[in-house]
Design a protein around this motif. Structure first.
Motif, PDB file in Angstrom:
ATOM      1  N   GLY A 135      31.242  53.400 -26.291  1.00 32.37           N
ATOM      2  CA  GLY A 135      30.214  53.954 -25.415  1.00 32.37           C
ATOM      3  C   GLY A 135      30.068  53.255 -24.081  1.00 32.37           C
ATOM      4  N   PRO A 136      31.152  53.042 -23.318  1.00 32.27           N
ATOM      5  CA  PRO A 136      31.016  52.451 -21.991  1.00 32.27           C
ATOM      6  C   PRO A 136      30.300  53.407 -21.034  1.00 32.27           C
ATOM      7  N   THR A 137      29.962  52.910 -19.862  1.00 30.16           N
ATOM      8  CA  THR A 137      29.342  53.752 -18.841  1.00 30.16           C
ATOM      9  C   THR A 137      30.351  54.776 -18.336  1.00 30.16           C
ATOM     10  N   GLY A 138      29.913  56.012 -18.212  1.00 27.79           N
ATOM     11  CA  GLY A 138      30.720  57.063 -17.616  1.00 27.79           C
ATOM     12  C   GLY A 138      30.335  57.240 -16.156  1.00 27.79           C
ATOM     13  N   ILE A 139      31.313  57.440 -15.304  1.00 26.73           N
ATOM     14  CA  ILE A 139      31.100  57.557 -13.866  1.00 26.73           C
ATOM     15  C   ILE A 139      31.808  58.811 -13.381  1.00 26.73           C
ATOM     16  N   MET A 140      31.137  59.585 -12.529  1.00 24.60           N
ATOM     17  CA  MET A 140      31.777  60.775 -11.979  1.00 24.60           C
ATOM     18  C   MET A 140      32.330  60.438 -10.598  1.00 24.60           C
ATOM     19  N   PRO A 141      33.642  60.284 -10.483  1.00 20.69           N
ATOM     20  CA  PRO A 141      34.240  59.828  -9.223  1.00 20.69           C
ATOM     21  C   PRO A 141      33.892  60.729  -8.044  1.00 20.69           C
ATOM     22  N   GLY A 142      33.627  60.101  -6.907  1.00 19.74           N
ATOM     23  CA  GLY A 142      33.424  60.831  -5.670  1.00 19.74           C
ATOM     24  C   GLY A 142      32.061  61.454  -5.479  1.00 19.74           C
ATOM     25  N   THR A 143      31.104  61.181  -6.392  1.00 17.06           N
ATOM     26  CA  THR A 143      29.796  61.842  -6.316  1.00 17.06           C
ATOM     27  C   THR A 143      28.720  60.963  -5.688  1.00 17.06           C
ATOM     28  N   GLN A 144      29.109  59.839  -5.101  1.00 13.62           N
ATOM     29  CA  GLN A 144      28.116  58.898  -4.591  1.00 13.62           C
ATOM     30  C   GLN A 144      27.280  59.467  -3.449  1.00 13.62           C
ATOM     31  N   ASN A 145      27.801  60.440  -2.724  1.00 14.16           N
ATOM     32  CA  ASN A 145      27.086  60.962  -1.555  1.00 14.16           C
ATOM     33  C   ASN A 145      26.468  62.329  -1.798  1.00 14.16           C
ATOM     34  N   TYR A 146      26.398  62.763  -3.050  1.00 18.61           N
ATOM     35  CA  TYR A 146      25.808  64.052  -3.373  1.00 18.61           C
ATOM     36  C   TYR A 146      24.405  63.860  -3.937  1.00 18.61           C
ATOM     37  N   GLU A 147      23.452  64.492  -3.323  1.00 19.28           N
ATOM     38  CA  GLU A 147      22.088  64.443  -3.849  1.00 19.28           C
ATOM     39  C   GLU A 147      21.986  65.246  -5.138  1.00 19.28           C
ATOM     40  N   SER A 148      22.695  66.355  -5.192  1.00 18.74           N
ATOM     41  CA  SER A 148      22.632  67.235  -6.348  1.00 18.74           C
ATOM     42  C   SER A 148      23.750  66.903  -7.338  1.00 18.74           C
ATOM     43  N   ARG A 149      23.508  67.253  -8.590  1.00 21.30           N
ATOM     44  CA  ARG A 149      24.558  67.150  -9.603  1.00 21.30           C
ATOM     45  C   ARG A 149      25.384  68.423  -9.511  1.00 21.30           C
ATOM     46  N   ILE A 150      26.525  68.342  -8.865  1.00 23.53           N
ATOM     47  CA  ILE A 150      27.266  69.567  -8.550  1.00 23.53           C
ATOM     48  C   ILE A 150      28.175  70.007  -9.690  1.00 23.53           C
ATOM     49  N   PHE A 151      28.330  69.191 -10.717  1.00 25.54           N
ATOM     50  CA  PHE A 151      29.141  69.578 -11.871  1.00 25.54           C
ATOM     51  C   PHE A 151      28.205  70.037 -12.977  1.00 25.54           C
ATOM     52  N   GLU A 152      28.567  71.108 -13.643  1.00 25.22           N
ATOM     53  CA  GLU A 152      27.673  71.728 -14.617  1.00 25.22           C
ATOM     54  C   GLU A 152      27.872  71.204 -16.033  1.00 25.22           C
ATOM     55  N   ALA A 162      34.071  52.969 -17.800  1.00 16.31           N
ATOM     56  CA  ALA A 162      34.251  51.531 -17.549  1.00 16.31           C
ATOM     57  C   ALA A 162      34.662  50.848 -18.841  1.00 16.31           C
ATOM     58  N   SER A 163      35.829  51.169 -19.296  1.00 16.20           N
ATOM     59  CA  SER A 163      36.327  50.676 -20.575  1.00 16.20           C
ATOM     60  C   SER A 163      37.305  49.536 -20.342  1.00 16.20           C
ATOM     61  N   GLY A 164      37.275  48.541 -21.233  1.00 12.09           N
ATOM     62  CA  GLY A 164      38.220  47.443 -21.112  1.00 12.09           C
ATOM     63  C   GLY A 164      37.823  46.280 -21.998  1.00 12.09           C
ATOM     64  N   ARG A 165      38.569  45.211 -21.878  1.00 14.38           N
ATOM     65  CA  ARG A 165      38.271  44.039 -22.701  1.00 14.38           C
ATOM     66  C   ARG A 165      37.053  43.303 -22.135  1.00 14.38           C
ATOM     67  N   ALA A 166      36.521  42.358 -22.886  1.00 16.67           N
ATOM     68  CA  ALA A 166      35.356  41.587 -22.448  1.00 16.67           C
ATOM     69  C   ALA A 166      35.605  41.012 -21.060  1.00 16.67           C
ATOM     70  N   GLY A 167      34.609  41.150 -20.189  1.00 17.38           N
ATOM     71  CA  GLY A 167      34.760  40.690 -18.812  1.00 17.38           C
ATOM     72  C   GLY A 167      35.064  41.791 -17.829  1.00 17.38           C
ATOM     73  N   THR A 168      35.235  43.017 -18.333  1.00 19.45           N
ATOM     74  CA  THR A 168      35.404  44.170 -17.450  1.00 19.45           C
ATOM     75  C   THR A 168      34.088  44.460 -16.746  1.00 19.45           C
ATOM     76  N   PHE A 169      34.163  44.837 -15.480  1.00 16.85           N
ATOM     77  CA  PHE A 169      32.948  45.278 -14.798  1.00 16.85           C
ATOM     78  C   PHE A 169      33.260  46.409 -13.841  1.00 16.85           C
TER      79      PHE A 169
END
Length: 471
Positions: A135-152, A162-169
């Motif tokens: 259950g890592p954090t999910g990120i939607m690439p390229g959406t940092q400048n959108y006020e609206s959630r444009i994906f349905e 953000a998946s990886g071994r300990a120490g991933t960030f």
């Protein structure tokens, strides 16, 4: 002890951050470090609950993460060398087999107009091995400048984790859309979230820059509309070039300008944003079209036009100052925001902005508070205005004033007595921001006030109900 030299981002990493809004990076702590860190987290969460904003002092080993050269290098690259570690931080514990909802983070429960330029960033640190099934954090690439959630879709194509071994960030643009993903393994999953703020505008690249001009990253996974003008402008802004779009595009005549301006009303936000940035490059005709958009009855059109005006250069300052007299609060907020992004180019608007500190609208006063510090000069007008803001009845105006004075730095010395009083404010973020402002002002009186506050409020990280005094 001196910190190790930061490992700065490369040109390619910066290009990826600009287009996608995040990077997944890795520290190199030994396994024993993360085992000890997760043991501490387990103990605190089991016996005391989530430590909230006291996460860093309660889990003392965690400070080593933020001294790690990969972490300091990533933050320096994006936010400049004098970035601030914000007082708000949170340890996210995910044990749910159901995904969380897609969202953008608020600013400590408060709202403000979001920056396209990276004034803010977050680090999400994973202290345990975190495969996709945990259950890592999910990120939607390229959406940092959108006020609206444009994906349905709840599980959209292109989601990054953000998946990886300990120490991933994950280093993320503050405003990117993200969520928690399902924890299907039922084991403990921690994600330690910290926020950071740029305290000064960029004057030159702060990453390991080898190529001065923008070009796309070799590959990127952004599934949304491409934003070539926006990406190039952001690269230039991070390189210290303010208003780089101004006058770079031929207007193509009145009909072409009107056709582009019509796209400001496109209900699909990425298309509208592209139109705003294109108009910003079309000189006076483009600015006029953006000003018509700013005065539009629909708040979304007005906000989109403000983003274009914020990068349109000196040509936009005078009409934006006139728009401060609009009788519509949203228009005034958008105009003030754009003037702040234009920084010193907007110095002529400072007297008009200061008058708005008597405005009955709290969002107007909140925005103007930040805008004054973004412009920065003349300090002899701005600092007294920000001192007034520290006494505003609205709590967000007060804590924005503290952050604003942190950006003003040593020129804000006259605010030290009022900042010292703000250290006793009822709101935790007013207190925290006042302390940060005293730190960044850095004069002897500021340090004296800050040291007194820290001594009076010192907090023992090992004092718990189970261990009150000894050892």
């Amino acid at each position: 002890m001196d910190r190790p030299t930061p490992v700065l981002l490369t040109d390619e990493q910066m290009r990826t951050f600009i287009t996608e809004g995040f990077l997944i990076l890795q520290t190199d702590f030994p396994e024993s470090f993360h085992l000890a860190l997760t043991d501490q987290l387990n103990h605190v969460y089991e016996h005391e609950g989530n430590p909230g904003n006291n996460l860093l002092p309660r889990i003392r080993e965690l400070q080593k993460v933020f001294d790690h050269p990969v972490v300091t290098g990533a933050l320096t690259s994006v936010l400049g060398p004098n970035y601030m570690l914000h007082a708000h931080r949170h340890g996210h514990y995910n044990a749910s087999p159901v995904a969380g909802g897609w969202h953008k983070d608020s600013y400590w429960g408060y709202k403000r107009m979001r920056n396209h330029h990276p004034w803010w960033a977050m680090i999400m640190y994973f202290p345990q091995d975190t495969p996709v099934e945990l259950g890592p954090t999910g990120i939607m690439p390229g959406t940092q400048n959108y006020e609206s959630r444009i994906f349905e879709a709840d599980n959209p194509e292109g989601e990054a984790v953000a998946s990886g071994r300990a120490g991933t960030f994950a280093l993320i643009h503050y405003d990117i859309w993200h969520r928690s993903t399902p924890n299907l393994l039922g084991r403990r999953r921690y994600m330690l979230k910290f926020e950071f703020m740029r305290t000064e505008a960029p004057h030159a690249p702060s990453w390991h820059c080898r190529e001065a001009e923008w070009k796309r990253p070799a590959s990127f996974s952004t599934p949304m509309v491409e934003h070539e003008a926006m990406w190039e402008e952001t690269w230039n802004w991070l390189s210290g070039r303010l208003g780089s779009l101004a006058g770079t595009l031929a207007s193509g005549g009145v009909e072409a300008v009107h056709a582009t301006a019509a796209k400001l009303e496109d209900p699909y936000e990425p298309n509208a944003l592209n139109a705003a940035y294109e108009l910003a490059g079309m000189g006076p005709e483009g600015v006029e079209a953006l000003m018509r958009g700013l005065l539009h009855d629909h708040v979304k059109v007005s906000r989109t036009a403000a983003y274009g005006l914020a990068v349109a250069g000196a040509e936009a300052v005078a009409p934006l100052e006139r728009a401060l007299g609009s009788g519509r609060d949203e228009t005034v907020v958008h105009a003030a925001f754009a003037l702040g992004e234009l920084r010193h180019l907007a110095a002529q608007a400072v007297p008009s902005l200061i008058k708005l500190l008597d405005h009955p609208s709290e969002p107007v006063r909140q925005t103007v508070t930040e805008t004054l510090a973004m412009i920065g000069a003349p300090a002899d007008q701005i600092v007294p205005a920000l001192i007034r803001c520290l006494q505003d009845e609205d709590v967000q105006v007060r804590f924005m004033a503290g952050l604003a004075l942190a950006r003003v730095g040593a020129a804000g010395e006259a605010a030290v007595p009022q900042l010292a009083q703000a250290l006793d404010d009822d709101n935790r973020y007013v207190r925290a921001h006042a302390a940060e402002a005293l730190h960044y002002i850095g004069t002897d009186p500021a340090k004296d006030a800050l040291i007194r506050f820290l001594l009076n409020s010192r907090w023992c990280p090992t004092t718990t109900p189970q261990s009150t005094f000894y050892p």
